[in-house]
Design a protein around this motif. Structure first.
Motif, PDB file in Angstrom:
ATOM      1  N   TRP A  98       0.803  -1.221   0.000  1.00  0.00           N
ATOM      2  CA  TRP A  98       0.000   0.000   0.000  1.00  0.00           C
ATOM      3  C   TRP A  98       0.840   1.276   0.000  1.00  0.00           C
ATOM      4  O   TRP A  98       0.477   2.242  -0.696  1.00  0.00           O
ATOM      5  N   THR A 101       2.019   1.801  -3.503  1.00  0.00           N
ATOM      6  CA  THR A 101       0.852   2.048  -4.352  1.00  0.00           C
ATOM      7  C   THR A 101       0.336   3.473  -4.179  1.00  0.00           C
ATOM      8  O   THR A 101      -0.029   4.146  -5.168  1.00  0.00           O
ATOM      9  N   ARG A 149      -5.146  -3.983  -7.160  1.00  0.00           N
ATOM     10  CA  ARG A 149      -5.266  -4.562  -5.816  1.00  0.00           C
ATOM     11  C   ARG A 149      -6.238  -5.738  -5.804  1.00  0.00           C
ATOM     12  O   ARG A 149      -6.047  -6.720  -5.064  1.00  0.00           O
TER      13      ARG A 149
END
Length: 390
Positions: A98, A101, A149
């Motif tokens: 994350w 990302t 994701r």
């Protein structure tokens, strides 16, 4: 999204994207391409997709740079660079965590906003309409992140399922091997008891032959006893070979059936003690054949072990009886003998005795009692539940 397919899918994707981008710029209005930079940027953006699967971060940086360059040196920008950057962002979301990302999303959104401002001016994103456009740009930038994701989650779930399947298969193999080992141990124990039974019969028949020669001079009786000893010894050797085969190779055990039928085990035990000079009466009701195999086998083991004890402790001339019957859902086995007629020589221990019989009977929820009788003999009484273990 693995490396097993080689480079050709990305190479094909890059060439197709570059060709479509070049065709799009060639079909535009004359003079609207910003001095011929639009075809170059479109081709570079398309070719950049060749490394998107292996180097998504590098491709994302390059495509964002091309987006900014297209907004500066061309009139209508480069849609190929923007689509390629979105695809690279999706790969980053699929492969990275994350934090990475979020950084990639911020970079892509910033490049997209800069491209829009370069094409439409600063007023494009001002006011309430500009805020709406900015929200739409954020949603469009979040789409490849969500898709990446999602694919990451699907792949992780599939990987976990594969690992669980492998673990379950490994556990099944371990359980199967353990069951085979347990079956082998049980079979070896059964064969050990059978051999011990035969050896006890051999010892008593040898004693009878010696007694016949020394005390009565009856050579016929001695010859008969020696013939029976030879037959019994041959059977013992055969069973020892089977025992060694089982101990050497666990895979040789076939759990589909019993090696020796319970009824045959009882008949063999009766014959052995009768040949050893013990008068035995065996009564087996039809309930034994109707009982589950595990109950029948345990009952046969109890009868065999009890008669072996009669051979050892009562000896030739004794009287024994075996009674196997059903009573209210319970299989009853009663083995009694009259005790020794004359002093018996001490024999080496064999089998597992009362402790082994109690263990077997207890596994089936049954009970075993063994005690001396009023007449000097011995009695073994076993009760095995039938319904509960069927």
């Amino acid at each position: 999204m693995t490396d097993r397919r080689g480079w050709w899918p990305e190479l094909l994707l890059g060439l197709v994207a570059a060709g479509l981008g070049l065709a799009n710029t060639r079909s535009g209005e004359p003079g609207a391409t910003g001095g011929g930079w639009a075809p170059v940027i479109a081709v570079l953006a398309g070719l950049g997709l060749i490394g998107v699967r292996r180097l998504p971060w590098l491709v994302l940086l390059g495509e964002c740079a091309l987006m900014l360059a297209a907004g500066t040196v061309t009139v209508n920008g480069s849609g190929v660079a923007q689509l390629a950057a979105a695809l690279a962002l999706g790969f980053v979301a699929y492969r990275a965590g994350w934090p990475a990302t979020a950084a990639a999303f911020t970079l892509f959104l910033a490049a997209t906003v800069a491209d829009v401002r370069a094409l439409g001016g600063s007023a494009t994103l001002s006011g309430s309409l500009g805020a709406l456009r900015l929200a739409m740009l954020g949603g469009a930038a979040a789409a490849p992140v969500a898709f990446g994701r999602y694919l990451r989650g699907v792949r992780g779930t599939a990987r976990i399922a594969e690992e669980r399947a492998r673990d379950a298969e490994a556990r099944q193999e371990i359980q199967t091997h353990a069951a085979r080992l347990a079956e082998r141990a049980g079979l070896a124990r059964d064969l050990h008891d059978i051999v011990a039974h035969h050896v006890a019969a051999i010892a008593l028949r040898a004693g009878s032959a010696r007694y016949a020669v020394q005390q009565t001079g009856d050579t016929d009786e001695a010859v008969l006893a020696l013939g029976e000893l030879r037959e019994t010894a041959g059977q013992v050797l055969d069973e020892l070979r089977e025992l060694l085969e089982v101990l050497r190779d666990p895979e040789a055990v076939d759990s589909g059936g019993s090696q020796v039928e319970p009824e045959q085990m009882i008949r063999d035990a009766e014959r052995r003690v009768r040949e050893a000079g013990i008068a035995v009466r065996v009564t087996v009701s039809a309930a034994l054949a109707a009982a589950p195999l595990v109950v029948r086998t345990t009952a046969a083991r109890v009868v065999r072990e009890s008669l072996t004890n009669t051979l050892k402790h009562a000896g030739s001339g004794a009287i024994a009886s075996v009674d196997v019957r059903a009573d209210d859902g319970v299989l009853l086995i009663v083995v009694r003998d009259s005790g020794p007629v004359q002093p018996q020589p001490a024999l080496p221990p064999s089998g597992y005795g009362l402790s082994g019989m109690r263990e077997r009977v207890g596994l089936l929820g049954g009970t075993l009692t063994a005690a001396a009788t009023s007449g000097g003999g011995w009695q073994v009484r076993v009760a095995l539940p039938i319904r509960e273990n069927g």
